[in-house]
Design a protein around this motif. Structure first.
Motif, mmCIF file in Angstrom:
data_model
loop_
_atom_site.group_PDB
_atom_site.id
_atom_site.type_symbol
_atom_site.label_atom_id
_atom_site.label_comp_id
_atom_site.label_asym_id
_atom_site.label_seq_id
_atom_site.Cartn_x
_atom_site.Cartn_y
_atom_site.Cartn_z
ATOM 1 N N TYR A 43 -5.771 80.893 -1.360
ATOM 2 C CA TYR A 43 -5.152 79.931 -0.439
ATOM 3 C C TYR A 43 -5.388 78.486 -0.880
ATOM 4 C CZ TYR A 43 -3.866 83.526 2.912
ATOM 5 O OH TYR A 43 -3.271 84.611 3.532
ATOM 6 N N GLN A 44 -6.101 78.318 -1.992
ATOM 7 C CA GLN A 44 -6.373 76.996 -2.568
ATOM 8 C C GLN A 44 -7.051 76.062 -1.549
ATOM 9 O OE1 GLN A 44 -2.384 75.944 -4.075
ATOM 10 N NE2 GLN A 44 -3.045 76.569 -6.120
ATOM 11 N N VAL A 45 -8.059 76.576 -0.885
ATOM 12 C CA VAL A 45 -8.822 75.760 0.059
ATOM 13 C C VAL A 45 -10.294 75.760 -0.353
ATOM 14 C CG1 VAL A 45 -7.227 76.233 1.946
ATOM 15 C CG2 VAL A 45 -9.265 77.654 1.688
ATOM 16 N N LYS A 46 -10.973 74.707 0.023
ATOM 17 C CA LYS A 46 -12.396 74.556 -0.266
ATOM 18 C C LYS A 46 -13.181 74.534 1.047
ATOM 19 C CE LYS A 46 -11.261 74.213 -4.568
ATOM 20 N NZ LYS A 46 -11.394 75.421 -5.424
ATOM 21 N N ALA A 47 -14.363 75.136 1.008
ATOM 22 C CA ALA A 47 -15.195 75.261 2.198
ATOM 23 C C ALA A 47 -16.577 74.676 1.940
ATOM 24 C CB ALA A 47 -15.306 76.733 2.596
ATOM 25 N N THR A 48 -17.418 74.751 2.960
ATOM 26 C CA THR A 48 -18.803 74.294 2.851
ATOM 27 C C THR A 48 -19.728 75.478 3.108
ATOM 28 O OG1 THR A 48 -18.179 72.098 3.649
ATOM 29 C CG2 THR A 48 -20.519 72.653 3.704
ATOM 30 N N PHE A 49 -20.652 75.712 2.194
ATOM 31 C CA PHE A 49 -21.617 76.809 2.317
ATOM 32 C C PHE A 49 -23.010 76.223 2.542
ATOM 33 C CE2 PHE A 49 -18.060 78.764 0.267
ATOM 34 C CZ PHE A 49 -18.123 80.121 0.531
ATOM 35 N N PHE A 50 -23.649 76.615 3.640
ATOM 36 C CA PHE A 50 -25.010 76.175 3.942
ATOM 37 C C PHE A 50 -25.976 77.269 3.485
ATOM 38 C CE2 PHE A 50 -22.396 73.727 6.852
ATOM 39 C CZ PHE A 50 -22.962 72.466 6.769
ATOM 40 N N LEU A 51 -26.835 76.927 2.517
ATOM 41 C CA LEU A 51 -27.667 77.921 1.848
ATOM 42 C C LEU A 51 -29.148 77.776 2.199
ATOM 43 C CD1 LEU A 51 -26.089 77.812 -1.733
ATOM 44 C CD2 LEU A 51 -25.296 79.052 0.299
ATOM 45 N N VAL A 52 -29.794 78.917 2.407
ATOM 46 C CA VAL A 52 -31.230 78.995 2.669
ATOM 47 C C VAL A 52 -31.933 79.397 1.370
ATOM 48 C CG1 VAL A 52 -33.014 80.200 4.008
ATOM 49 C CG2 VAL A 52 -30.830 79.642 5.065
ATOM 50 N N ASN A 53 -33.142 78.890 1.145
ATOM 51 C CA ASN A 53 -33.866 79.218 -0.087
ATOM 52 C C ASN A 53 -34.124 80.711 -0.246
ATOM 53 O OD1 ASN A 53 -33.930 76.480 -0.565
ATOM 54 N ND2 ASN A 53 -36.127 76.398 -0.993
ATOM 55 N N GLY B 239 -15.737 75.226 -6.784
ATOM 56 C CA GLY B 239 -15.385 73.928 -6.217
ATOM 57 C C GLY B 239 -15.749 73.733 -4.758
ATOM 58 N N HIS B 240 -16.612 74.584 -4.217
ATOM 59 C CA HIS B 240 -17.002 74.468 -2.819
ATOM 60 C C HIS B 240 -18.232 73.575 -2.658
ATOM 61 C CE1 HIS B 240 -14.045 77.484 -1.855
ATOM 62 N NE2 HIS B 240 -14.552 78.268 -2.795
ATOM 63 N N GLU B 241 -18.418 73.123 -1.450
ATOM 64 C CA GLU B 241 -19.511 72.213 -1.126
ATOM 65 C C GLU B 241 -20.730 73.005 -0.649
ATOM 66 O OE1 GLU B 241 -19.559 68.116 1.270
ATOM 67 O OE2 GLU B 241 -18.878 69.797 2.497
ATOM 68 N N ILE B 242 -21.918 72.485 -0.970
ATOM 69 C CA ILE B 242 -23.159 73.120 -0.553
ATOM 70 C C ILE B 242 -23.882 72.210 0.447
ATOM 71 C CG2 ILE B 242 -25.383 74.073 -1.274
ATOM 72 C CD1 ILE B 242 -23.010 75.626 -2.308
ATOM 73 N N GLY B 243 -24.412 72.827 1.503
ATOM 74 C CA GLY B 243 -25.217 72.107 2.471
ATOM 75 C C GLY B 243 -26.592 72.745 2.609
ATOM 76 N N LEU B 244 -27.513 72.002 3.175
ATOM 77 C CA LEU B 244 -28.870 72.493 3.418
ATOM 78 C C LEU B 244 -28.892 73.406 4.643
ATOM 79 C CD1 LEU B 244 -30.724 69.060 3.103
ATOM 80 C CD2 LEU B 244 -30.404 70.743 1.294
#
Length: 257
Positions: A81-91, A108-113
């Motif tokens: 779908y050619q969309v980018k999302a935000t992934f919040f990752l835990v250690n 090409g997706h974004e990473i969050g804490l």
């Protein structure tokens, strides 16, 4: 009578001074943006739940704290779908799935804490909060090369100390305005019904990377967004730049000039 009027006048003046001081204290300069975090009558600080934006766009986000067997399919659907999302990752997730974390960034997706160990942040001391945040950021950087600046509290749990601590470290605290409840193993149809009930520009939608039926629900959701003329962009691109404030319901709004 005059004496009473003077007392009321002084009381009103004192209240105005206190309110002005509170506003000044809450202003923060961060990356060229000036933030006025909303305070309710009880003095509670608020994270960003959604954005009052002129963009016809929403953000979808995925919290990753357990499992990864459905993540590849989610990434493939987002690519389609050619969309980018935000992934919040835990250690604790990063340690088990470093290659998948790198693949998320490669796509090409974004990473969050999302913390080191997924604790209830409101129960931590400020010192422990800082360690959870900084160690989380360090591992994300080490594993993926991504410089994370957004933070989602585990369980959506926060208090004033959480907000102030994050702001002091130049992290923006992000919640959500639509909860898919995919972690409850709702069917794909039920997830779609929840997400598509009343979506609007500026919404931030919560999914999980390992929800059992999340991947199956995504195509219908993304098709519906397209029909409604809503683009899907990472959270950092949805957020307002320049001067803004966060109202008491958690909506980020542009400061009037």
């Amino acid at each position: 009578m005059l004496f009473l009027d003077l007392r009321q006048h002084r009381k009103g003046l004192l209240g105005a001074i206190v309110a002005l001081l509170l506003i000044v204290i809450l202003w923060q300069s961060s990356a060229g943006a000036i933030l006025l975090n909303a305070v309710s009558s009880e003095g509670k600080l608020v994270p960003i739940y959604a954005v009052d934006t002129p963009k016809q766009a929403v953000s979808i986000s995925f919290d990753a704290s357990w499992g990864a067997e459905h993540t590849q399919m989610i990434l493939d659907i987002l690519d389609k779908y050619q969309v980018k999302a935000t992934f919040f990752l835990v250690n604790i997730w990063l340690k088990d799935y470093p290659e998948m974390a790198r693949e998320i960034v490669k796509r090409g997706h974004e990473i969050g804490l999302h913390s080191v160990s997924h604790p209830h942040f409101s129960q931590l001391s400020e010192e422990k909060m800082i360690k959870e945040l900084q160690d989380n950021q360090a591992m994300i950087k080490e594993v993926t090369g991504f410089e994370a600046k957004l933070f989602r509290p585990p369980f959506g749990d926060y208090n004033n100390t959480v907000i102030r601590t994050c702001e002091s470290l130049d992290y923006k605290v992000i919640q959500w305005s639509i909860d898919s409840l995919d972690w409850k193993d709702l069917s794909s149809e039920q997830i779609q019904q929840r997400v598509l009930k009343k979506p609007k520009a500026g919404d931030i939608i919560l999914f999980h990377n390992n929800g059992k039926y999340t991947a199956a629900a995504l195509p219908g959701i993304l098709d519906a967004f397209k029909e409604k003329g809503l683009d899907v962009i990472p959270i950092s691109q949805l957020l307002l730049e320049g001067e803004y404030y966060i109202d008491q319901s958690g909506i980020q709004r542009q400061t009037a000039l």
